[in-house]
Design a protein around this motif. Structure first.
Motif, PDB file in Angstrom:
ATOM      1  N   LYS A  15       0.832  -1.203   0.000  1.00  0.00           N
ATOM      2  CA  LYS A  15       0.000   0.000   0.000  1.00  0.00           C
ATOM      3  C   LYS A  15       0.873   1.263   0.000  1.00  0.00           C
ATOM      4  N   VAL A  16       1.908   1.253   0.802  1.00  0.00           N
ATOM      5  CA  VAL A  16       2.803   2.404   0.873  1.00  0.00           C
ATOM      6  C   VAL A  16       3.547   2.577  -0.449  1.00  0.00           C
ATOM      7  N   GLU A  17       3.958   1.484  -1.063  1.00  0.00           N
ATOM      8  CA  GLU A  17       4.654   1.578  -2.347  1.00  0.00           C
ATOM      9  C   GLU A  17       3.764   2.249  -3.397  1.00  0.00           C
ATOM     10  N   VAL A  18       2.502   1.883  -3.448  1.00  0.00           N
ATOM     11  CA  VAL A  18       1.560   2.495  -4.385  1.00  0.00           C
ATOM     12  C   VAL A  18       1.419   3.986  -4.077  1.00  0.00           C
ATOM     13  N   GLN A  19       1.311   4.338  -2.805  1.00  0.00           N
ATOM     14  CA  GLN A  19       1.171   5.739  -2.412  1.00  0.00           C
ATOM     15  C   GLN A  19       2.404   6.550  -2.813  1.00  0.00           C
ATOM     16  N   VAL A  20       3.581   5.968  -2.623  1.00  0.00           N
ATOM     17  CA  VAL A  20       4.823   6.662  -2.988  1.00  0.00           C
ATOM     18  C   VAL A  20       4.870   6.893  -4.492  1.00  0.00           C
ATOM     19  N   ARG A  21       4.560   5.860  -5.262  1.00  0.00           N
ATOM     20  CA  ARG A  21       4.571   5.990  -6.727  1.00  0.00           C
ATOM     21  C   ARG A  21       3.574   7.056  -7.190  1.00  0.00           C
ATOM     22  N   GLU A  22       2.372   7.046  -6.626  1.00  0.00           N
ATOM     23  CA  GLU A  22       1.356   8.035  -6.991  1.00  0.00           C
ATOM     24  C   GLU A  22       1.791   9.449  -6.612  1.00  0.00           C
ATOM     25  N   SER A  23       2.365   9.594  -5.439  1.00  0.00           N
ATOM     26  CA  SER A  23       2.819  10.910  -4.980  1.00  0.00           C
ATOM     27  C   SER A  23       3.931  11.447  -5.876  1.00  0.00           C
ATOM     28  N   LEU A  24       4.869  10.590  -6.247  1.00  0.00           N
ATOM     29  CA  LEU A  24       5.943  11.013  -7.139  1.00  0.00           C
ATOM     30  C   LEU A  24       5.390  11.430  -8.503  1.00  0.00           C
ATOM     31  N   HIS A  25       4.447  10.645  -9.006  1.00  0.00           N
ATOM     32  CA  HIS A  25       3.851  10.939 -10.311  1.00  0.00           C
ATOM     33  C   HIS A  25       3.129  12.292 -10.298  1.00  0.00           C
ATOM     34  N   LYS A  26       2.443  12.593  -9.209  1.00  0.00           N
ATOM     35  CA  LYS A  26       1.689  13.852  -9.101  1.00  0.00           C
ATOM     36  C   LYS A  26       2.580  15.083  -9.220  1.00  0.00           C
TER      37      LYS A  26
END
Length: 63
Positions: A15-26
């Protein structure tokens, strides 16, 4: 200048990995490299290790 950031979270690794990837993409970052340390240590040395990934992120505007 420091190039290292860390934060301890009380959550599921995936879950944290997905959040990190999404945050970086934003904010315009893409993942250029990904190293799964757990997998590599098991593959190369037959060592069991906790979940650990290194994500190499880059923002072309800052490159």
């Amino acid at each position: 200048m420091s190039y290292y950031n860390s934060k301890v979270l009380n959550s599921n690794f995936e879950k944290v990995e997905v959040q990190v990837r999404e945050s970086l993409h934003k904010v315009g970052f893409g993942i250029l490299t990904e190293i799964d340390i757990q997998q590599k240590l098991n593959e190369k040395l037959a060592v069991e290790f906790h979940k650990y990934k290194i994500l190499g992120a880059c923002n072309p505007k800052f490159a």
